[in-house]
Design a protein around this motif. Structure first.
Motif, short mmCIF file in Angstrom:
data_model
loop_
_atom_site.label_atom_id
_atom_site.label_comp_id
_atom_site.label_asym_id
_atom_site.label_seq_id
_atom_site.Cartn_x
_atom_site.Cartn_y
_atom_site.Cartn_z
N VAL A 255 0.83 -1.22 0.00
CA VAL A 255 0.00 0.00 0.00
C VAL A 255 0.86 1.26 0.00
O VAL A 255 0.52 2.25 -0.68
N VAL A 256 1.96 1.24 0.72
CA VAL A 256 2.79 2.47 0.80
C VAL A 256 3.39 2.77 -0.57
O VAL A 256 3.31 3.90 -1.06
N GLN A 257 3.96 1.73 -1.21
CA GLN A 257 4.57 1.96 -2.52
C GLN A 257 3.51 2.37 -3.55
O GLN A 257 3.76 3.24 -4.40
N THR A 258 2.33 1.79 -3.46
CA THR A 258 1.25 2.15 -4.40
C THR A 258 0.90 3.62 -4.27
O THR A 258 0.73 4.33 -5.27
N VAL A 259 0.80 4.08 -3.04
CA VAL A 259 0.44 5.49 -2.81
C VAL A 259 1.57 6.41 -3.27
O VAL A 259 1.33 7.44 -3.92
N LEU A 260 2.81 6.02 -3.00
CA LEU A 260 3.95 6.84 -3.44
C LEU A 260 3.99 6.93 -4.97
O LEU A 260 4.19 8.00 -5.55
N ASP A 261 3.76 5.79 -5.63
CA ASP A 261 3.77 5.78 -7.11
C ASP A 261 2.65 6.66 -7.66
O ASP A 261 2.84 7.38 -8.64
N TYR A 262 1.49 6.59 -6.99
CA TYR A 262 0.35 7.41 -7.44
C TYR A 262 0.68 8.90 -7.31
O TYR A 262 0.41 9.69 -8.21
N PHE A 263 1.28 9.26 -6.18
CA PHE A 263 1.66 10.67 -5.99
C PHE A 263 2.62 11.12 -7.09
O PHE A 263 2.49 12.22 -7.64
N GLU A 264 3.58 10.26 -7.39
CA GLU A 264 4.58 10.63 -8.41
C GLU A 264 3.89 10.93 -9.74
O GLU A 264 4.17 11.92 -10.40
N GLN A 265 2.94 10.08 -10.04
CA GLN A 265 2.20 10.20 -11.32
C GLN A 265 1.32 11.48 -11.32
O GLN A 265 1.29 12.22 -12.30
N ARG A 266 0.63 11.76 -10.22
CA ARG A 266 -0.25 12.93 -10.17
C ARG A 266 0.56 14.24 -10.12
O ARG A 266 0.17 15.24 -10.72
N VAL A 267 1.67 14.21 -9.40
CA VAL A 267 2.52 15.40 -9.35
C VAL A 267 3.03 15.68 -10.76
O VAL A 267 3.02 16.82 -11.23
N GLU A 268 3.47 14.64 -11.45
CA GLU A 268 3.98 14.78 -12.81
C GLU A 268 2.90 15.40 -13.72
O GLU A 268 3.18 16.31 -14.51
N ALA A 269 1.67 14.90 -13.60
CA ALA A 269 0.57 15.44 -14.41
C ALA A 269 0.37 16.93 -14.12
O ALA A 269 0.20 17.75 -15.04
#
Ligand code: 9MG
Length: 272
Positions: free
Chosen positions: A151-165
């Motif tokens: 769950v932690v890695q999933t949330v971190l990956d999601y943040f990376e993707q949304r910040v990038e967008a």
């Protein structure tokens, strides 16, 4: 000592709000509630016209606007310097709310919109602070047995993707705040893992917002009803503050203010 946390007071202007039972759905009552929270130490008032709790009914744009805009206008008039947050996932509501006086977007959908980037464009156009929250699933099904490999890695990956967008549209990175979305498509164990990793989230380099106030995780953990969840909520606030969390979205402003202010002074004394 300079204060290093902010308290976001929850102001639900919905008839079905989970913790105030819709008691504050009238303009006057909402303003009284907001004034009480400001007097108790709220730095931000988060105004929402559509409930995000599991299973909550969706509302139309017009209905949502009719609930939040009068409150935002009145609050802005009374408090020219207040940070007023609009809690919505709809780009149209964000836009109208900002014109009415809001200067912060709290989006549990992390500006994903309806598969378009309209919400990001609104945030960039107005250059306001935005809270990007992680959630898995939709309000109607998000608590139906959520599963993650990590769950932690999933949330971190999601943040990376949304910040990038957001950055790809020219958003100022200083406007971005991250929120792991406690209770949004997560079991108790997922919530605990994320809260234990507040410092890991903070290492992404953005302020972190935590919202646990009165949530069902305290029903699961402590078998407490909504009106019995303050001690658990305060324990989490302090735990996350000590890991570097910056903003605390709460119903109980004064109690949270007192706990965090005390923690802040204790840390200062320890460091002297
Ligand atoms: C609207 N809302 C309800 N819970 C929330 C949470 O945990 N974080 C944020 N940002 N918004 C929330």
């Amino acid at each position: 000592m300079v204060k290093d946390f902010k308290i976001m007071g929850v102001l639900n202007v919905t008839p079905d709000s989970f913790s105030d039972g819709g008691q504050f759905n009238q303009l006057d009552a909402a303003l009284v509630q907001a004034e009480e929270m400001i007097a108790a130490g709220a730095d931000i008032i988060d105004i929402g016209g559509e409930s995000t709790r599991p299973g909550a009914a969706l509302v139309s744009i017009d209905e949502e606007l009719s609930r939040v805009i009068p409150v935002i206008k009145a609050l802005r008039q009374a408090h020219p310097d207040l940070t007023i947050s609009i809690d919505t996932s709809k780009a149209e509501v964000m836009d109208v709310a900002i014109h009415a006086g809001a200067n912060f977007i709290n989006d549990v959908n992390a500006l994903e919109g309806h598969g378009d980037d309209d919400a990001i464009e609104v945030a960039v156009k107005h250059d306001v602070d935005v809270c990007l929250m992680h959630k898995k699933g939709l309000p109607e099904n998000m608590q139906d047995n959520p599963e993650y490999d990590d769950v932690v890695q999933t949330v971190l990956d999601y943040f990376e993707q949304r910040v990038e967008a957001c950055l790809s549209y020219g958003m100022d990175p200083d406007r971005i705040i991250l929120d792991p979305g406690i209770g949004f498509g997560k079991t108790l164990e997922h919530n605990l893992q994320l809260l234990r990793n507040t410092a890991t989230i903070k290492q992404m380099g953005f302020p972190v917002l935590i919202g646990v106030s009165r949530k069902s995780m305290f029903g699961d953990l402590l078998n407490r009803n909504v009106d019995e969840r303050l001690p658990g909520s305060l324990a989490v606030a302090q735990f996350c503050y000590l890991q570097g969390a910056d903003i605390f979205r709460v119903h109980d402003v004064q109690a949270t203010h007192d706990v965090l202010t005390t923690s802040h002074h204790l840390i200062g004394m320890n460091n002297e």
